[in-house]
Scaffold this motif. Structure first.
Motif, PDB file in Angstrom:
ATOM      1  N   ALA A 112       5.084 -21.603 -19.158  1.00 11.03           N
ATOM      2  CA  ALA A 112       6.485 -21.818 -18.806  1.00 11.03           C
ATOM      3  C   ALA A 112       7.003 -23.118 -19.416  1.00 11.03           C
ATOM      4  CB  ALA A 112       6.631 -21.846 -17.279  1.00 11.03           C
ATOM      5  N   VAL A 113       6.162 -24.160 -19.354  1.00 14.55           N
ATOM      6  CA  VAL A 113       6.587 -25.447 -19.908  1.00 14.55           C
ATOM      7  C   VAL A 113       6.786 -25.327 -21.415  1.00 14.55           C
ATOM      8  CG1 VAL A 113       5.862 -27.817 -20.345  1.00 14.55           C
ATOM      9  CG2 VAL A 113       5.526 -26.800 -18.088  1.00 14.55           C
ATOM     10  N   TYR A 170      11.780 -34.082 -19.741  1.00 15.14           N
ATOM     11  CA  TYR A 170      11.091 -33.037 -18.965  1.00 15.14           C
ATOM     12  C   TYR A 170      10.042 -33.581 -17.988  1.00 15.14           C
ATOM     13  CZ  TYR A 170      13.860 -29.588 -21.288  1.00 15.14           C
ATOM     14  OH  TYR A 170      14.923 -28.855 -21.721  1.00 15.14           O
ATOM     15  N   TYR A 180      10.268 -32.671 -14.123  1.00 12.81           N
ATOM     16  CA  TYR A 180       9.146 -32.078 -13.372  1.00 12.81           C
ATOM     17  C   TYR A 180       8.756 -32.972 -12.208  1.00 12.81           C
ATOM     18  CZ  TYR A 180       8.770 -29.022 -17.422  1.00 12.81           C
ATOM     19  OH  TYR A 180       9.042 -28.121 -18.410  1.00 12.81           O
ATOM     20  N   VAL A 202      13.172 -35.047 -25.361  1.00 16.82           N
ATOM     21  CA  VAL A 202      12.389 -34.024 -24.665  1.00 16.82           C
ATOM     22  C   VAL A 202      11.199 -34.668 -23.951  1.00 16.82           C
ATOM     23  CG1 VAL A 202      10.764 -32.141 -25.058  1.00 16.82           C
ATOM     24  CG2 VAL A 202      13.028 -32.079 -26.097  1.00 16.82           C
ATOM     25  N   TRP A 234      14.083 -19.907 -13.407  1.00 20.13           N
ATOM     26  CA  TRP A 234      14.447 -19.181 -14.619  1.00 20.13           C
ATOM     27  C   TRP A 234      15.568 -18.219 -14.289  1.00 20.13           C
ATOM     28  CZ3 TRP A 234      12.738 -20.354 -19.384  1.00 20.13           C
ATOM     29  CH2 TRP A 234      11.588 -21.171 -19.471  1.00 20.13           C
ATOM     30  N   ARG A 277      15.806 -22.157 -17.902  1.00 18.69           N
ATOM     31  CA  ARG A 277      15.404 -22.722 -16.624  1.00 18.69           C
ATOM     32  C   ARG A 277      16.521 -23.639 -16.143  1.00 18.69           C
ATOM     33  NH1 ARG A 277      10.908 -25.934 -14.077  1.00 18.69           N
ATOM     34  NH2 ARG A 277      10.275 -24.512 -12.414  1.00 18.69           N
ATOM     35  N   GLU A 306       7.573 -22.752 -23.100  1.00 18.22           N
ATOM     36  CA  GLU A 306       8.788 -21.983 -23.351  1.00 18.22           C
ATOM     37  C   GLU A 306      10.031 -22.854 -23.185  1.00 18.22           C
ATOM     38  OE1 GLU A 306       9.177 -19.069 -24.457  1.00 18.22           O
ATOM     39  OE2 GLU A 306      11.347 -18.887 -24.161  1.00 18.22           O
ATOM     40  N   GLU A 307      10.060 -23.608 -22.101  1.00 17.46           N
ATOM     41  CA  GLU A 307      11.244 -24.398 -21.793  1.00 17.46           C
ATOM     42  C   GLU A 307      11.494 -25.478 -22.846  1.00 17.46           C
ATOM     43  OE1 GLU A 307      11.069 -26.314 -17.992  1.00 17.46           O
ATOM     44  OE2 GLU A 307      13.243 -26.588 -17.907  1.00 17.46           O
ATOM     45  N   LEU A 308      10.394 -26.175 -23.196  1.00 21.13           N
ATOM     46  CA  LEU A 308      10.541 -27.264 -24.168  1.00 21.13           C
ATOM     47  C   LEU A 308      10.898 -26.722 -25.557  1.00 21.13           C
ATOM     48  CD1 LEU A 308       9.486 -28.895 -21.866  1.00 21.13           C
ATOM     49  CD2 LEU A 308       7.923 -30.072 -23.419  1.00 21.13           C
ATOM     50  N   ALA A 309      10.275 -25.603 -25.904  1.00 19.07           N
ATOM     51  CA  ALA A 309      10.551 -25.025 -27.222  1.00 19.07           C
ATOM     52  C   ALA A 309      12.009 -24.596 -27.319  1.00 19.07           C
ATOM     53  CB  ALA A 309       9.625 -23.844 -27.464  1.00 19.07           C
ATOM     54  N   ARG A 362      19.946 -16.213 -23.441  1.00 21.17           N
ATOM     55  CA  ARG A 362      18.526 -16.006 -23.161  1.00 21.17           C
ATOM     56  C   ARG A 362      18.148 -16.625 -21.824  1.00 21.17           C
ATOM     57  NH1 ARG A 362      15.946 -19.153 -27.999  1.00 21.17           N
ATOM     58  NH2 ARG A 362      15.591 -21.200 -27.136  1.00 21.17           N
TER      59      ARG A 362
END
Lengths: 910, 117
Positions: free
Chosen positions: A24-25, B56, B60, B52, B72, B82, A27-30, B79
């Motif tokens: 999931a991480v 993040y 988190y 980034v 999500w 989150r 995916e989110e960062l990408a 698309r």
């Protein structure tokens, strides 16, 4: 466009994330990077510029207020894709949390896991709870009785001291002996004496017979006891004129006086005399005589007869070792005194050549030590079996989680991560199982206390306390970690290729073999327990078959004690007995009534020295026999047969020639061929010297000392002819026996009324049926037996469940094979044989192993057995058959299921 | 102040205020990470930017503390993304931090206003 997912993934290598979260991480960062890249391009940047700036996002932790003039992205691009992870990415911190928070997350995850497999969780928790609960309950008893220190000051230094009799082991002191030991020893800081003392409490409510002690004034001080109310006895209470004081136990205070604090200072009537209550003992105080409920000063100078060195007034002594003195040194010191006394008084002390010093704690629990350890061992085996089941369960589960583990490992979960997750699950199971175990232990302790024999010491101290709690939690944790986590880890060795390739979720051959070995082990263990239980059952049955020498049915026993102040001497006692006998015999439903000085099975010992006229006394041998005062009615009531001669009758009055009855054993021993009737014995039952009695009859043997003790020779004298010096044997303690034609207990009220009509000041302390006495005499055995049976049954059940689990699991895994076999023409019978055979091979191995272990182990319980050898072949064979039978059932059920497999379905199951 | 000190000051200031920034930005409605970073950059006129690698981990961390919750969400024509929303607890923290910040700024203002020292 660069593969941003790959870029992120590489930089996340060090982050501690579980696979799903990691994905999931990534995916989110990408996504973020893709958006950024696209925006930069849209803003007019070249592809290279956009890529550099975007990569900078990943590698630069600090937000910057100024646009990056010299972005470290340069290093990032230098270590482009495929060049390994950057040395320390700021992203490493992701997932690194607080240890507690991590644990909580792991636990949450574990709860989720277990909730999705409620069957596994329930079985594991119940197994653990049963195992730990039973152990905690037995531990609470073992702890209170055997392990915990006595509730005295420096209890390790307390010892019991007694004389050693030349041929009868430990022997009580008389008063002059005690005083000499107290004066002359150099190893004890103090030596206190006590003797049993029964008294009739009158004046308040129903008269009651109380068991108590006379103790020397320093007794409580020596133990370091403190009063719960008032004061305890002190040395000054031993002085003449001050000895009419008494202290009560907490139990008596509560029971008889309702815990009234004004009891201190009150005067109560004991044996007709006034005693001032000076204090109450604390609740946890422990007398060496369990029934004792009060204590009065021994007041040595008071009783003239007790100063005679030949008298056998039964005093026992408790000493406190001086600091640094060992038990052995004290025993040596006191034995030296014993030798000196024997030289000084060669006649009186002829049989007391040494002294015995025993730790007080050992002395108090001596009769129960072995039984309790055996039970503790047995319940430990139950826990072990429960743990083996747990291990088997964990293996089975590891098999079904095989692919989950493999997947997690493939997605990058480290072994540590998997261990932590499995550990959290084990911890959760341990907490739940241990918690439930503590609850069970609470009930278990109540149950144990309810059925434990009254003679078990320190029962008041048994309860589920912090020690028991810690013990339970510790074994639950140990069990869960060793038997839950261990196998799971072993099974989850990340052997990725194997795991992923495996088509079925069954796990490897090794795991199956592991479970099989566990089943063999638990069958063996349960067989050991069953063998022990079987031997105890057989002992118990043998004991029940023993002929006690009397008929216990329809027999009521009433214990009386005549106040010595009003029933002084033989005449008064005999008159009372005659009146009461007439009254009792006249009650409707009474067939025979009689009185005897001690009840059969009571274990009460009274011995009298004697010689046989016309026979030379063997040198150095002093003949002694057990004896009882009795009347003819007591033999009729008991149903003791007259074998030859006659019983006592009207001829045997106080002035008639003295007569006696002897038991069959007595007759056999001294007249193996001839006829004892008419023989004259000289018995030494008085202070004036031996007196002659003529044997007029032989009666049957009675087991006076207990069902498990061979009957010893006994001599019976008529109470009418009891010597003045020994009639006290009957005054203080007499048992009335009523042979009834109705239910014996129903006669109790009438008997009580008859007694009250003669003398309301005589308490009847115990009115019980002989069946009840019989039951009480086997209560400790019944206790051991019941517990061991419960444990053994539990063990067998657990073992059967284990075997069933393995076999049915095997069947499930071999569905395909079975299908093929059946398609190829195998009959149901063949399949049945195949499956059952597999299980029975395991059971057979377990039985053989168990038999070998049981042969070695049942010896430790040999002292608990009666009439059966510790390696009794019949018992062992029976138990082996039982185990095999149960094992057969456990295999048969899954085997039958296997035969129902439709071949086509089985083949499709692939 | 030397250049190094300026940077340090800058960093400390932002570390303390970064949480406040993010919490404020999602106060009105849930936003996804890229949106948050764009908002910070545009609203500060490019003066403040979160990469980034810092945004993040911070998000988190806030999530682990239970101040924000990420989910999500798939919106029509977009698309899956989150989105982060403020939790009730986060709302309390935001209120507290905001008032602390305001009093801090006010104090700094009083102290640094020329001529009043």
């Amino acid at each position: 466009m660069p593969d941003w997912r790959e870029e992120v993934r590489r930089r996340l290598e060090r982050a501690r994330l579980d696979p799903i979260r990691r994905a999931a991480v990534v995916e989110e960062l990408a996504q973020h990077l893709e958006d950024r890249y696209a925006d930069l391009l849209a803003g007019g940047a070249t592809a290279a510029e956009a890529e550099r700036a975007t990569r900078a996002e990943l590698d630069q932790a600090a937000p910057s207020a100024v646009p990056d003039s010299a972005p470290r992205a340069a290093t990032g691009s230098a270590s482009g894709p495929g060049r390994g992870a950057s040395p320390a990415s700021p992203l490493d911190r992701i997932g690194r949390g607080h240890p507690i928070a991590d644990l909580l997350r792991d636990l949450r995850q574990a709860v989720k896991q277990l909730r999705t497999h409620p069957g596994f969780a329930a079985i594991a928790v119940v197994t653990l709870a049963l195992g730990t609960g039973a152990n905690a309950a037995v531990f609470s008893v073992v702890d209170a009785v055997l392990l915990r220190q006595l509730p005295f000051r420096e209890p390790d230094r307390l010892v019991t001291v007694s004389a050693r009799h030349a041929d009868r082991g430990r022997y009580p002191f008389n008063l002059p002996d005690y005083l000499d030991y107290r004066e002359q020893n150099r190893t004890l800081a103090g030596l206190a004496a006590y003797g049993t003392w029964s008294s009739n409490l009158t004046g308040t409510g129903d008269p009651e017979r109380l068991s108590g002690l006379k103790v020397s004034g320093d007794y409580f001080d020596l133990l370091g006891a403190r009063a719960a109310a008032g004061r305890l006895l002190v040395s000054a209470d031993d002085t003449p004129g001050r000895e009419r004081v008494v202290v009560l136990t907490h139990a008596l205070w509560m029971r008889r006086f309702g815990g009234d604090p004004r009891i201190v200072g009150r005067t109560i009537l004991l044996n007709g005399g006034g005693y001032e209550v000076v204090g109450v003992l604390p609740r946890e105080f422990l007398f060496p005589v369990r029934e004792a409920e009060l204590a009065a000063p021994l007041a040595p100078a008071q009783d003239a007869s007790s100063t005679v060195r030949t008298s056998a007034n039964g005093l026992f002594a408790i000493g406190r070792l001086r600091p640094g003195v060992t038990r052995e040194q004290a025993e040596e010191d006191l034995s030296a005194i014993a030798r000196r006394l024997r030289e000084q008084y060669p006649v009186a002390n002829a049989h007391k050549p040494a002294a015995v010093v025993t730790p007080l704690h050992d002395d108090l629990v001596s009769g129960f030590r072995q039984a309790l350890w055996v039970l503790f061992g047995a319940v430990g085996v139950v826990l072990l079996i429960a743990c083996v089941n747990l291990a088997s369960l964990a293996l089975a589960r590891a098999a079904s989680r095989h692919r989950e583990m493999a997947l997690r490992a493939a997605l990058g979960a480290t072994r540590g991560r998997l261990v932590r997750q499995l550990g959290a699950e084990s911890l959760l199971l341990a907490l739940a199982g241990g918690g439930a175990g503590v609850l069970l232990a609470g009930f278990g302790v109540d149950g144990l206390l309810a059925m434990s024999p009254a003679s078990l010491p320190r029962l008041a101290e048994v309860h589920v306390d912090r020690r028991v709690l810690l013990f339970t939690l510790a074994i639950a944790l140990l069990a869960a970690v060793v038997f839950g986590l261990g196998p799971a880890l072993w099974a989850s060795r990340p052997n990725l290729q194997d795991m992923l390739r495996s088509r079925r979720a069954d796990g490897g051959i090794g795991r199956r073999r592991g479970r099989s070995l566990l089943v063999v082990a638990e069958i063996a263990l349960s067989l050991v327990l069953l063998a022990g239980a079987g031997l105890l059952v057989k002992s118990f049955v043998r004991l029940q078959q023993v002929d006690p020498g009397f008929r216990s049915d329809h027999l009521l026993a009433i214990r009386l004690s005549l106040p010595k102040d009003r029933y002084r001497g033989r005449a008064a006692t005999a008159a009372f007995c005659d009146t009461l006998r007439d009254r009792l015999a006249a009650l409707p439903g009474v067939e025979a009534a009689g009185v005897i000085s001690a009840l059969p099975l009571s274990g009460t010992v009274a011995a009298v020295p004697f010689t046989i006229d016309g026979r030379a006394a063997p040198p150095d041998e002093h003949l002694q026999t057990h004896w009882r005062l009795a009347d003819a009615g007591s033999f009729r009531a008991l149903g003791v047969p007259l074998l030859s001669g006659r019983l006592f009758d009207g001829r045997d009055g106080p002035s008639a020639p003295p007569v006696a009855l002897i038991s069959r054993g007595f007759a056999r021993r001294f007249w193996p061929e001839g006829d004892p009737i008419g023989a004259v014995l000289r018995i030494d039952d008085n202070d004036q010297g031996p007196r002659p009695v003529t044997v007029v009859g032989v009666v049957g043997d009675v087991r006076h000392l207990g069902l498990d003790t061979e009957p010893e020779p006994h001599l019976y004298l008529p109470l009418q002819q009891a010597h003045e010096d020994s009639v006290g044997l009957l005054t203080g303690n007499q048992y009335w026996l009523l042979r009834t034609s109705v239910a014996p207990a129903s006669l109790a009220p009438a008997a009580r009324r008859a007694l009250a009509a003669i003398d309301p000041g005589v308490p009847a302390s115990n009115i019980r049926t002989m069946e009840q006495y019989l039951e009480a005499s086997v209560a400790p055995r019944r206790f051991n037996l019941t517990l061991l049976l419960v444990f053994a049954a539990t063990a067998l059940l657990l073992a059967a469940v284990g075997l069933y689990g393995v076999i049915s699991c095997g069947v499930a895994q071999r569905t395909h094979e079975i299908g093929v076999r059946m398609t190829l023409g195998a009959m149901r019978r063949d399949v049945l044989r195949l499956v059952v055979g597999q299980g029975m091979r395991l059971a057979g191995a377990g039985v053989l192993l168990g038999l070998a272990a049981a042969l070695l182990l049942t010896r430790v319980a040999s002292s608990l057995l009666f009439g059966v050898s510790a390696t009794d072949p019949a018992t062992f064979a029976g138990i082996a058959l039982l185990v095999l039978g149960v094992a057969f059932l456990a295999c048969f059920i899954p085997a039958r299921r296997a035969t129902r497999v439709a071949p086509i379905a089985a083949l499709r199951s692939e | 102040m030397t250049d190094i000190n300026a940077r340090m000051f800058d960093r400390e200031l932002k570390k303390g205020s970064a949480e406040l920034l993010i919490l404020s930005l999602i106060e009105a409605r849930p936003r996804h990470g890229y949106e948050i970073s764009r908002l910070i950059e545009t609203r500060s006129g490019g003066a403040v930017r979160f990469h980034v690698a810092s945004l993040y981990p911070l998000l988190y961390r806030l999530e682990r503390r239970g101040w924000v919750a990420g989910r999500w969400v798939e919106k029509a024509g977009q698309r899956r993304r989150r989105y982060y929303r403020l939790t009730p607890e986060g709302r309390k923290v935001l209120a507290a931090q905001r008032s602390a910040w305001e009093s801090f700024v006010a104090a700094m203002a009083r102290l640094t206003r020329p001529g009043r020292a």
